[in-house]
Design a protein around this motif. Structure first.
Motif, PDB file in Angstrom:
ATOM      1  N   TYR A  33       0.820  -1.218   0.000  1.00  0.00           N
ATOM      2  CA  TYR A  33       0.000   0.000   0.000  1.00  0.00           C
ATOM      3  C   TYR A  33       0.858   1.275   0.000  1.00  0.00           C
ATOM      4  O   TYR A  33       0.342   2.376   0.085  1.00  0.00           O
ATOM      5  CB  TYR A  33      -0.990  -0.041   1.189  1.00  0.00           C
ATOM      6  N   ILE A  34       2.187   1.088  -0.100  1.00  0.00           N
ATOM      7  CA  ILE A  34       3.082   2.258  -0.170  1.00  0.00           C
ATOM      8  C   ILE A  34       2.846   2.950  -1.518  1.00  0.00           C
ATOM      9  O   ILE A  34       2.901   4.176  -1.624  1.00  0.00           O
ATOM     10  CB  ILE A  34       4.573   1.830  -0.052  1.00  0.00           C
ATOM     11  N   LYS A  35       2.603   2.129  -2.514  1.00  0.00           N
ATOM     12  CA  LYS A  35       2.333   2.586  -3.900  1.00  0.00           C
ATOM     13  C   LYS A  35       3.311   3.660  -4.374  1.00  0.00           C
ATOM     14  O   LYS A  35       4.494   3.399  -4.423  1.00  0.00           O
ATOM     15  CB  LYS A  35       0.874   3.071  -4.015  1.00  0.00           C
ATOM     16  N   GLU A  36       2.870   4.872  -4.624  1.00  0.00           N
ATOM     17  CA  GLU A  36       3.741   5.892  -5.243  1.00  0.00           C
ATOM     18  C   GLU A  36       4.843   6.372  -4.300  1.00  0.00           C
ATOM     19  O   GLU A  36       5.739   7.092  -4.714  1.00  0.00           O
ATOM     20  CB  GLU A  36       2.916   7.101  -5.701  1.00  0.00           C
ATOM     21  N   GLY A  37       4.754   6.002  -3.027  1.00  0.00           N
ATOM     22  CA  GLY A  37       5.824   6.365  -2.086  1.00  0.00           C
ATOM     23  C   GLY A  37       5.300   6.998  -0.818  1.00  0.00           C
ATOM     24  O   GLY A  37       4.105   7.290  -0.681  1.00  0.00           O
ATOM     25  N   TYR A  38       6.237   7.206   0.110  1.00  0.00           N
ATOM     26  CA  TYR A  38       5.908   7.776   1.421  1.00  0.00           C
ATOM     27  C   TYR A  38       5.327   9.181   1.253  1.00  0.00           C
ATOM     28  O   TYR A  38       5.916  10.032   0.575  1.00  0.00           O
ATOM     29  CB  TYR A  38       7.182   7.823   2.275  1.00  0.00           C
ATOM     30  N   GLY A  39       4.180   9.381   1.837  1.00  0.00           N
ATOM     31  CA  GLY A  39       3.597  10.725   1.824  1.00  0.00           C
ATOM     32  C   GLY A  39       2.912  11.094   0.527  1.00  0.00           C
ATOM     33  O   GLY A  39       2.394  12.207   0.400  1.00  0.00           O
ATOM     34  N   VAL A  40       2.916  10.181  -0.452  1.00  0.00           N
ATOM     35  CA  VAL A  40       2.257  10.501  -1.729  1.00  0.00           C
ATOM     36  C   VAL A  40       0.828   9.969  -1.686  1.00  0.00           C
ATOM     37  O   VAL A  40       0.603   8.780  -1.455  1.00  0.00           O
ATOM     38  CB  VAL A  40       3.016   9.901  -2.934  1.00  0.00           C
ATOM     39  N   ILE A  41      -0.101  10.864  -1.897  1.00  0.00           N
ATOM     40  CA  ILE A  41      -1.518  10.497  -1.829  1.00  0.00           C
ATOM     41  C   ILE A  41      -1.951   9.945  -3.201  1.00  0.00           C
ATOM     42  O   ILE A  41      -1.431  10.365  -4.228  1.00  0.00           O
ATOM     43  CB  ILE A  41      -2.359  11.729  -1.392  1.00  0.00           C
ATOM     44  N   ASN A  42      -2.857   8.978  -3.196  1.00  0.00           N
ATOM     45  CA  ASN A  42      -3.414   8.480  -4.464  1.00  0.00           C
ATOM     46  C   ASN A  42      -4.934   8.362  -4.314  1.00  0.00           C
ATOM     47  O   ASN A  42      -5.478   8.642  -3.236  1.00  0.00           O
ATOM     48  CB  ASN A  42      -2.761   7.148  -4.878  1.00  0.00           C
ATOM     49  N   ASN A  43      -5.604   7.916  -5.363  1.00  0.00           N
ATOM     50  CA  ASN A  43      -7.072   7.888  -5.320  1.00  0.00           C
ATOM     51  C   ASN A  43      -7.608   6.944  -4.249  1.00  0.00           C
ATOM     52  O   ASN A  43      -8.633   7.211  -3.633  1.00  0.00           O
ATOM     53  CB  ASN A  43      -7.638   7.504  -6.687  1.00  0.00           C
ATOM     54  N   ASP A  44      -6.897   5.822  -4.021  1.00  0.00           N
ATOM     55  CA  ASP A  44      -7.365   4.882  -2.994  1.00  0.00           C
ATOM     56  C   ASP A  44      -7.339   5.553  -1.611  1.00  0.00           C
ATOM     57  O   ASP A  44      -8.243   5.359  -0.796  1.00  0.00           O
ATOM     58  CB  ASP A  44      -6.467   3.625  -2.947  1.00  0.00           C
ATOM     59  N   VAL A  45      -6.275   6.309  -1.356  1.00  0.00           N
ATOM     60  CA  VAL A  45      -6.158   6.988  -0.051  1.00  0.00           C
ATOM     61  C   VAL A  45      -7.260   8.043   0.080  1.00  0.00           C
ATOM     62  O   VAL A  45      -7.919   8.145   1.123  1.00  0.00           O
ATOM     63  CB  VAL A  45      -4.751   7.629   0.135  1.00  0.00           C
TER      64      VAL A  45
END
Ligand code: PLP
Length: 336
Positions: free
Chosen positions: A261-273
């Motif tokens: 769930y890290i996906k794009e990286g630390y602190g990077v928000i994505n649509n799932d978040v």
């Protein structure tokens, strides 16, 4: 070796109490319904009584006890510019009549916002350092020497306040949740939490061993690979067990942590978040942060969809705070 209930007793005696425990345990019936079960609860560690709440309060009760025992009057802490931990150290220092000194890594922003604004309001001495590296420790030690030379007693806090000394904070948190469930005549099957440095999860896992309960702790890593996160958790948990002479050992097989769930990286928000934050707010009226708890909620939702839990399991989501960062994501979140 010391027996487990004596270890827990020793832990309780070791801390200085300033952060208002227990935190509430609340059922989440609307989120449970929206996701089609299991029985979801939230442990409101976002309501610890320090700054705007968060998991660091439990750790800091142990760290500040150690600092006070050593006669410290100045707390030197570090973290990123928006560090929740650095801000909470500054807040606890003020509460205990000590001077907060921060070394924040990153460029100084033109406008102070989020935790940095709170640091400023707390009157912390704020030093900015452009980058991480060995020079950070050197800089912290230099500051400590300068304060000593001026007649102060400084205490240096490592990033995240995640050391074996602070792990009992979440051992006692586990005991708190288990007691809250006992009062409801229920047991906790799963705890879901965020894993950063792993100190929180280390305490929870060690707690299950010391209490002899079957509760499984599932962590969502926000930066480390699951191998590194597991290693950190095991080291911290066993380091703490050794400190207290406890006759338990945590192995990598005892640790369940996911790095998907890290996906794009630390602190990077994505649509799932974004969706997870929105769902929690619109079902239970509770806010999550984009960096830590938002990602853990993405994991919880995904695991429910994939049938990881049984329908009648009791699952506790540990809300570890971090809300000062919410408005820093105003651009992304206002496009919901
Ligand atoms: C809000 C919040 N939740 C969770 C964590 C992760 O806790 P730990 O570092 O103990 O794994 C942090 C760490 O900074 C945090 O600030």
């Amino acid at each position: 070796m010391v027996n487990n209930s004596l270890v827990l007793q020793k832990m309780r005696k070791q801390k200085t109490c300033f952060a208002g425990f227990p935190t509430p345990l609340q059922p989440m019936p609307r989120l449970t319904e929206a996701l089609g079960g299991p029985n979801l609860y939230v442990k409101r560690d976002d309501m610890t009584d320090l700054s705007f709440g968060g998991n660091k309060a439990r750790k800091l009760e142990f760290l500040f006890a150690d600092a006070k025992n050593k006669g410290a009057d100045t707390m030197i802490s570090t973290g990123a510019v928006q560090s929740n931990c650095a801000c909470m150290v500054a807040s606890a220092a003020r509460r205990l009549g000590m001077k907060p000194v921060l070394v924040l890594v990153g460029p100084e922003p033109a406008v102070y916002d989020g935790n940095l604004l709170l640091d400023k309001l707390l009157g912390a001495e704020i030093n900015f350092l452009e980058t991480y590296g060995p020079h950070l420790e050197e800089y912290m030690n230099k500051l400590a020497k300068e304060y000593s030379a001026k007649g102060h007693t400084p205490y240096v806090v490592s990033a995240g306040a995640s050391v074996p000394l602070t792990v009992p904070g979440y051992v006692l948190a586990l005991q708190e949740v288990v007691s809250q469930f006992e009062a409801l005549n229920k047991t906790v099957d799963y705890i879901v939490c965020t894993c950063g440095t792993g100190g929180t999860q280390a305490g929870l896992v060690l707690g299950t061993k010391l209490l002899g309960v079957d509760t499984k702790v599932v962590g969502a890593s926000v930066f480390a690979s699951k191998e590194d996160a597991s290693k950190n958790i095991v080291e911290m948990a066993n380091g703490c067990a050794r400190l207290y002479g406890a006759d338990v050992c945590v192995g990598v097989d005892d640790v369940v942590v996911f790095d998907d769930y890290i996906k794009e990286g630390y602190g990077v928000i994505n649509n799932d978040v974004k969706d997870a934050i929105k769902l929690m707010a619109q079902t239970e009226g509770i806010f999550l942060d984009p960096i830590y708890t938002g990602k853990a909620m993405v994991m919880l939702i995904d695991k429910i969809k994939k049938g990881y839990f049984k329908k009648d399991d009791n699952v506790v989501f540990f809300h570890t705070g971090g809300l000062a960062a919410l408005c820093l994501y105003r651009d992304e979140l206002s496009k919901l």
